[in-house]
Design an enzyme around this catalytic site. Sequence first.
Site: not given
Ligand SMILES: NC(=O)c1ccc[n+]([C@@H]2O[C@H](COP(=O)([O-])OP(=O)(O)OC[C@H]3O[C@@H](n4cnc5c(N)ncnc54)[C@H](O)[C@@H]3O)[C@@H](O)[C@H]2O)c1
Length: 430
Positions: A36, A256
Amino acid sequence: MSRLTVVGAGYVGLVTVACMAELGHHIVAMDVDADKVELLRKGGVPIHEPGLTDLIAKHRERIEFTTDHAHAYRSGEFIFLCVDTPPTASGDADLSRIWQAIDNLPPDEVEHVIVTKSTVPVGTGALVKAELDQRGYRHITYASNPEFLREGTAIADFMHADRVVVGADDPAVAASVAALYQGIDSPVLTTDVASAEMIKYASNAFLATKISFINEIANVCEATGADVTVVAKGMGMDRRIGPHFLQAGIGYGGSCFPKDVSALKQLAGNSGYHFQLLNAVIEVNELQKRRVIGKLKRHLGEELRGKRISLLGLAFKPNTDDIRQASSIILASRLLAEGAHVVGFDPVATPNMRALLPAVTYAASAMEALEEADACVLVTEWSEFLELDWASVKKTMAQPIVIDGRNALDGPALAQLGFIYEGIGTRSVG
Ligand SMILES: NC(=O)c1ccc[n+]([C@@H]2O[C@H](COP(=O)([O-])OP(=O)(O)OC[C@H]3O[C@@H](n4cnc5c(N)ncnc54)[C@H](O)[C@@H]3O)[C@@H](O)[C@H]2O)c1
């Protein structure tokens, strides 16, 4: 302008990177996924989110992508945690990535504010702070800054948020995080950490409740002859209710709502409180995803074996490639279990779905998916499906049966073309 570190380059992380750069900040974005990061370095963007590629490109000189966590952590005055918090088998939120990020903090005496954007159960901030204190990291302070963006409109949601919530025990820390958002026209609500964490869960649970409520009204409408689209309009005109999230359909999905509702239910249970309402919200949603099967059987007969069913849309909502917990997954799996031949098409989510459900046949276009179909189900209301030449669709399908899982098509117009049209909670026509 400040130096920010964003941990996790997913949907929330990348939107935070792009929008915080737009506000003038310098960003180091770190992810554990080397592929990525490589793609991002080359100017690619690993997700489909309107406007994101351009906004990152616009501020490329202020954004660095890396897998080096020590370098990333040392770079930022503010460290935004945007890692995923998926559900565990028990329905609790899996916080392993949050703890991984905390464990990777270098032991330097550099001052940082950890800002948690990931959705975490109430009490997580207190646990993180206790851990930092125990390690003697008094130079690191903590804030909760839950994110409310919606995939598909994420950049506009970030830049014109209904509210920015900042939870911190120290008012100076809260003020420093709130100041990062200067330049956007949103009210800032500062709270304690636990309340900020709860605002996120309570908001998502309330919206999911509204959806399950209108879906139950839709099911009663079907049994009694009322039309849920008109009912929802009439309800929404009441300012105490409001028109939003009253669109009946085949259930909510995404990364979510399902996980956050379940995590809040578990959080309540773990704290000794039985959150009855959320049990019903979850159950209604699960049943709603399956109701289309009954509708198909009413039109095609009990035997779906060998029937060619076309699914229009696979993403959990339009304008995203995200299929996490999408209604299409349950629907396609149920149809496959019935022995149907399932043909799916989505403008951007097909590769994600193909990896998950290889038994589905994937078409290269909506028209190809509809060829010789015995019935078509509108699963995701992408605009290109609403604008299809339905007269040509009628000619290409084997049987002109349309189940509109989002009440997005013009039922009477389709009936005039000779289709049998059925929505959710509306009278079937044709
Ligand atoms: N997607 C949404 O619409 C949305 C909206 C509001 C809140 N959220 C919240 O935000 C958070 C992230 O959601 P998302 O949809 O962006 O997730 P995602 O899965 O798209 O992205 C998470 C990223 O974190 C990376 N990652 C994991 N462990 C890691 C570490 N130790 N160090 C660095 N990178 C690491 C993963 O490789 C991935 O690229 C979640 O808690 C979710 O509930 C999401």
